[in-house]
Design a protein around this motif. Structure first.
Motif, PDB file in Angstrom:
ATOM      1  N   SER A 173       0.541  -1.170   0.049  1.00 18.93           N
ATOM      2  CA  SER A 173       0.026  -0.194  -0.400  1.00 18.93           C
ATOM      3  C   SER A 173       0.608   0.886  -0.140  1.00 18.93           C
ATOM      4  O   SER A 173       1.856   1.542   0.672  1.00 18.93           O
ATOM      5  N   MET A 174       0.219   1.794  -0.762  1.00 23.58           N
ATOM      6  CA  MET A 174       1.344   2.684  -0.679  1.00 23.58           C
ATOM      7  C   MET A 174       0.602   4.144  -1.402  1.00 23.58           C
ATOM      8  O   MET A 174      -0.512   4.263  -2.246  1.00 23.58           O
ATOM      9  N   THR A 175       1.427   5.721  -1.248  1.00 18.87           N
ATOM     10  CA  THR A 175       0.314   6.774  -2.285  1.00 18.87           C
ATOM     11  C   THR A 175       1.624   7.718  -3.285  1.00 18.87           C
ATOM     12  O   THR A 175       2.839   7.849  -2.790  1.00 18.87           O
ATOM     13  N   VAL A 176       1.108   7.838  -4.338  1.00 25.25           N
ATOM     14  CA  VAL A 176       2.551   8.482  -4.682  1.00 25.25           C
ATOM     15  C   VAL A 176       2.046   9.712  -5.063  1.00 25.25           C
ATOM     16  O   VAL A 176       0.942  10.492  -5.755  1.00 25.25           O
ATOM     17  N   GLU A 177       2.839  10.731  -4.573  1.00 27.44           N
ATOM     18  CA  GLU A 177       2.282  11.764  -5.114  1.00 27.44           C
ATOM     19  C   GLU A 177       2.634  12.350  -6.435  1.00 27.44           C
ATOM     20  O   GLU A 177       3.654  12.599  -7.255  1.00 27.44           O
TER      21      GLU A 177
END
Lengths: 258, 415
Positions: free
Chosen positions: A24-28
């Motif tokens: 799970s991750m968020t890439v800006e």
């Protein structure tokens, strides 16, 4: 022209083999995110799931969600072909189409989208080659085969080809690993420039490179051979390289990796 | 002396060929074995070399180190060698090597000889007959060899042969490309292999079977197609159908020929398509290409030269095919006017010769047929050469010469 990627609970399988577990991750948007980790930890595999290129490999499948600004790339009714037009990709080895000229290579994506107007093509090709810092080197030989360029130029040609279709995100799978240091530097400068417009995700084996070009760094690792790869830690690049939260990350970046 | 650790023998004589400079190993070999050792020469030279070598060793051993020692020092091993002891480095050319080399040379020469003899045979028999020919050999359609006034020309046969082969190509090549793409990129794994085998099996069917099947079973099925084509395109002489329901026509032969050359074209195309580097294919896919677009952008350009050479191989086979054509094609009546339509009968080089094998009773007659065969030989040879040139010019995935159009575009772009 840049979107946020939000991944939640992603598992990747090759047949029965679980290659990547629970990422799970968020890439800006408008940033460079680097994936580092030892070989076989699933970072390239994971990267490919961001534009569904893993589906080229027979037996590969995915569980979980990849959201591109609230749109699930894996929802039913989403065409992988359409996904790849929005999320471009640059590969480890430069792969310009060998029978096409430099011009046709850059224009190829536009032609796929049905752009036929010569003027428009010419304009976009010039802009993309400028964008890839390649225009000055090739402007006099656009009709020559793309395969005649040097390795570094070919890779920048591939980047020009990718940005010509104005994607939201550009994925780069070890884009410099086949290049010499000077060409590598040229690509790194280019990545710095690309992030003004695009969301860039780069897989690299070179930790200095990750430190130089990225804003965020994600460290992947696997417990043992045959076990799935996992995301160990993701943080701003400065923090990862100066004060990592996990012991494994510190071991890896300091070279004490077993 | 620049021996790394100074262990070069200090008592080396100054007067040797080495002089002040370190001799290189190549120089020594050069002295011993002559410039480029060739295997044939070795047999004779071997004996005297042996003698020379032993003589050298004899003279140079003893109080002073052997001539080979400086060389050993030069390689940097820098271990003082025992004087007088020589490593076993020769002789050059082992028995197995020489035997195999002789075998390979012999085989190569044999092939050239056979081709030469076939050519000489054809020429020797054809030339006298051609000299007696009272009509134009290349442009006449009459075929009356033998007798006092032999008159024969190959124009009709040439036409039928070339037209039937070209139609066969036009049918077979697109289908073969389609089958090859299906096997390599579209078919599920479980289906691809059986289909590939089935196509390969087509190549195993003897041509006599194709002939019988073609005229007895396939030709009647083809009749509606022939009628339809001639109805639609009958105003072109090529498609004009003569009266009657004759199915033993050039068109039928072409379709059967197409089926016969399908396997070879498919097999080669399949191989080359499957070899398209994954990098090229992924490059197209990552741009958002559909499967067909990916094939058009990466697979077809890569396989282009392979498909061309495969087609030429197929064409070569179609040109020379004998038995199937012989059975299918109805021979036109001698009194009928010549008909250029593909819906009429006719004879190809091969079928004409085979049809008349019983007539080879006089050298004049035989010579006429041989001359026709010679033309077939030359045509096939030219087709194969053309294929070879095309393949050489653009290897798999290689660059083809740019067309003018691309240059124009680029100039427009750079201005």
């Amino acid at each position: 022209m840049a979107k946020r990627i939000e991944v939640s609970g992603l598992n990747v399988y090759y047949g029965d083999f679980k290659a990547v577990e629970d990422v799970s991750m968020t890439v800006e948007p408008r940033s460079v995110t680097a994936f580092i980790g030892p070989s076989g930890c699933g970072k390239s595999t994971f990267l490919r799931t961001l534009n569904r290129m893993h589906e080229v490999i027979p037996g590969a499948r995915v569980e979980g969600k990849v959201m591109l600004d609230q749109q699930d790339l894996y929802a039913s009714g989403v065409d992988p072909v359409a996904v790849r037009r929005v999320v471009g990709m640059v590969f480890q080895r430069p792969n310009p189409f060998p029978t096409m000229s430099i011009f046709d290579n850059v224009a190829s994506g536009l032609k796929l989208n049905g752009v036929k107007d010569r003027k428009k093509l010419t304009e976009v090709v010039e802009r993309s080659l400028h964008g890839a810092n390649l225009w000055n080197e090739v402007k006099d030989r656009l009709d020559k085969p793309g395969a005649g360029l040097s390795g570094g130029q070919q890779q920048r040609l591939c980047i020009a080809r990718a940005i010509a279709v104005e994607p939201e995100v550009i994925l780069m799978d070890e884009p410099c690993s086949a290049l010499d240091p000077i060409s590598t530097l040229a690509i790194e400068d280019l990545i710095e420039k690309l992030k003004d417009q695009f969301t860039v995700v780069i897989v690299t084996h070179n930790m200095q490179q990750a430190a130089r070009v990225s804003d965020q760094t994600a460290f992947f690792n696997l417990a043992a051979t045959g076990k799935p790869g996992r995301l160990i830690e993701m943080a701003p690049t400065k923090q990862i390289f100066s004060n990592p939260a996990e012991k494994a990350t510190e071991d890896y970046i300091t070279g004490r990796f077993g | 002396m620049s021996s790394p650790d100074g262990t070069a023998p200090p008592d080396r004589p100054d007067g040797t060929a080495a002089g002040q400079e370190e001799p290189k190993i190549e120089d020594l070999v050069h002295e011993d074995a002559g410039p480029t050792p060739r295997f044939e020469d070795l047999a004779e030279e071997h004996a005297e070399h042996e003698a020379e070598l032993s003589a050298e060793v004899m003279t140079e051993s003893g109080p002073e180190p052997a001539a080979a020692d400086p060389a050993v020092a030069a390689t940097g091993t820098a271990v003082a060698t025992e004087p007088g002891k020589k490593m076993e480095l020769g002789p050059v050319g082992h028995l197995g090597d020489r035997l195999f080399s002789a075998f390979a040379r012999g085989s190569g020469g044999l092939v050239v000889l056979i081709v030469a003899f076939v050519g000489i045979f054809l020429l020797a028999l054809a030339i006298p007959a051609l000299a007696d020919d009272k009509s134009s050999f290349l442009f006449s359609r009459i075929w009356e060899p033998g007798g006092d006034q032999p008159r024969f020309g190959i124009a009709a046969m040439f036409y039928t042969t070339v037209v039937s082969s070209i139609i066969a190509m036009l049918i077979a090549v697109p289908v073969a490309i389609g089958v090859a793409l299906f096997i390599t990129y579209y078919a599920p794994k479980r289906l691809a292999q059986p289909v590939a085998y089935a196509v390969d099996l087509l190549a195993a069917v003897p041509s006599i079977i194709y002939g019988l099947w073609g005229i007895l079973f396939f030709a009647p099925i083809l009749l509606p197609v022939i009628n339809g084509l001639s109805d639609a395109l009958g105003w072109i002489p090529l498609f004009e159908k003569p009266p009657g329901d004759n199915v033993g026509v050039v068109f039928t032969a072409s379709v059967v020929l197409a089926i016969m050359i399908l396997p070879v074209v498919t097999a080669i195309s399949r191989e080359i398509f499957a070899q398209t580097p994954i990098a090229h294919r992924e490059g197209a896919l990552a741009l958002g290409a559909t499967k067909w677009e990916m094939i058009r952008m990466s697979v077809l350009p890569y396989g282009r030269s392979g498909v061309v050479s495969a087609s030429m191989l197929g064409l070569g086979r179609a040109l020379g095919e004998t038995v199937a054509v012989l059975i299918i094609l109805s021979v036109p009546n001698g009194n009928d006017p010549w008909n250029s339509s593909i819906f009429a009968g006719g004879e190809t080089f091969a079928s004409k010769i085979a049809n008349n094998a019983a007539e080879f009773d006089s050298p004049e007659k035989t010579g006429a047929y041989i001359a026709a065969g010679l033309v077939l030989f030359v045509v096939t040879f030219l087709v194969n050469s053309a294929a070879r040139i095309i393949v050489d010019r653009s290897g798999p995935g290689g660059r083809r010469p740019r067309r003018k159009r691309g240059a124009g575009v680029a100039q427009g772009a750079s201005s």
